[in-house]
Design an enzyme around this catalytic site. Structure first.
Site, PDB file in Angstrom:
ATOM      1  N   LYS A  87      -0.584  -5.347  11.523  1.00  0.00           N
ATOM      2  CA  LYS A  87      -0.236  -5.989  10.651  1.00  0.00           C
ATOM      3  C   LYS A  87      -0.037  -7.416  11.368  1.00  0.00           C
ATOM      4  O   LYS A  87       0.808  -7.907  11.834  1.00  0.00           O
ATOM      5  CB  LYS A  87       0.560  -5.622   9.895  1.00  0.00           C
ATOM      6  CG  LYS A  87       0.624  -4.989   8.884  1.00  0.00           C
ATOM      7  CD  LYS A  87       1.870  -4.209   8.232  1.00  0.00           C
ATOM      8  CE  LYS A  87       1.860  -4.403   6.626  1.00  0.00           C
ATOM      9  NZ  LYS A  87       3.008  -3.787   6.126  1.00  0.00           N
TER      10      LYS A  87
HETATM   11  C1  E4P Z   1       3.144  -3.769   2.596  1.00  0.00           C
HETATM   12  O1  E4P Z   1       2.320  -3.470   3.721  1.00  0.00           O
HETATM   13  C2  E4P Z   1       4.316  -4.084   2.794  1.00  0.00           C
HETATM   14  O2  E4P Z   1       5.147  -3.334   3.522  1.00  0.00           O
HETATM   15  C3  E4P Z   1       5.146  -3.942   1.309  1.00  0.00           C
HETATM   16  O3  E4P Z   1       4.034  -3.600   0.465  1.00  0.00           O
HETATM   17  C4  E4P Z   1       6.207  -4.988   1.151  1.00  0.00           C
HETATM   18  O4  E4P Z   1       6.615  -4.662  -0.169  1.00  0.00           O
HETATM   19  P1  E4P Z   1       7.926  -5.340  -0.836  1.00  0.00           P
HETATM   20  O5  E4P Z   1       7.985  -6.487  -1.643  1.00  0.00           O
HETATM   21  O6  E4P Z   1       8.434  -4.334  -1.544  1.00  0.00           O
HETATM   22  O7  E4P Z   1       8.787  -5.518   0.416  1.00  0.00           O
END
Ligand code: E4P
Length: 219
Positions: A87
């Site tokens: 990521k």
């Molecule tokens: C995606 O890969 C992220 O980990 C995640 O969806 C972040 O979401 P949040 O806004 O609930 O922290």
């Protein structure tokens, strides 16, 4: 649309895997911290444990602010497990890192995507998948799902192979909307996955079937 679990909680991942419908996992530094996972070694062990449970891609986030650090981290993460998606954030340094890592053949989940332009840049750089953050856009008064729809439409128009993963999913309606928008994947928190199973008419219908069966003499 495939379903991934958005968590670093091993019990949730085990339970999701038992359902037989979870084909990947996304993690991030906040989700890791929530589970008390700290440091590079701790993150690596947790990710390896997740990979023992789920065959599909496991997204693991870099924490360096600069491209050089992201590239070094990405190459390291690529060795941790058989099916990693590294990521990388949608930043200038991130795009530099994506283009280098993608050339190495490393799978990239372009994270923290909040605009169509970031998705276009990521596709050019070689992202395997882009993650528009729906809930966080909703939080600031924008229709987050519009972003998913727009990215899907543009990628299809130009036959761009980068996949679209609806992220920052907050409730079951987001999943339905992401599927209608044509997202390839939705990554969902475990409570949302559990809620997707339930419908009161299913529960009432099942109770009625069993009642009628018993009335008619049972097994
Ligand atoms: C995606 O890969 C992220 O980990 C995640 O969806 C972040 O979401 P949040 O806004 O609930 O922290």
């Amino acid at each position: 649309m495939k379903l991934f679990l958005d968590t670093a909680n091993i019990d949730e991942i085990r339970e999701g895997a038992e359902l037989g419908i979870v084909t990947g996992v996304t993690t991030n530094p906040s989700l890791a911290a929530k589970e008390g996972i700290g440091g590079r070694d701790g993150y690596r062990s947790a990710v390896q444990e997740i990979a023992d449970i789920i065959d599909g891609p496991i997204s693991v986030e870099v924490v360096s602010p600069d491209a050089e650090g992201m590239i070094a981290e990405g190459r390291d993460i690529a060795e941790w497990i058989p099916n990693p998606w590294v990521k990388i954030p949608s930043t200038t340094e991130g795009f530099k890192a994506i283009s280098v890592l993608a050339r190495d053949g490393i799978q990239i989940n372009q994270t923290l995507c909040f605009s169509v332009n970031q998705a276009i840049l990521g596709a050019q750089a070689g992202s395997t998948v882009v993650s528009p953050f729906v809930g966080r856009l909703d939080d600031i008064g924008q229709e987050g799902m519009d972003l998913v729809e727009d990215i899907v439409a543009i990628y299809r128009q130009y036959q761009i192979p980068t996949m679209v993963m609806a992220a920052s999913i907050r409730h079951v309606l987001h999943c339905t909307q992401a599927a209608k928008a044509g997202a390839d994947i939705s990554t969902v928190p475990y409570p949302v996955l559990k809620q997707m199973v339930h419908h009161p008419l299913t529960d009432a219908g099942l109770a009625r079937f069993l009642q009628d069966w018993e009335k008619a003499g049972g097994a």
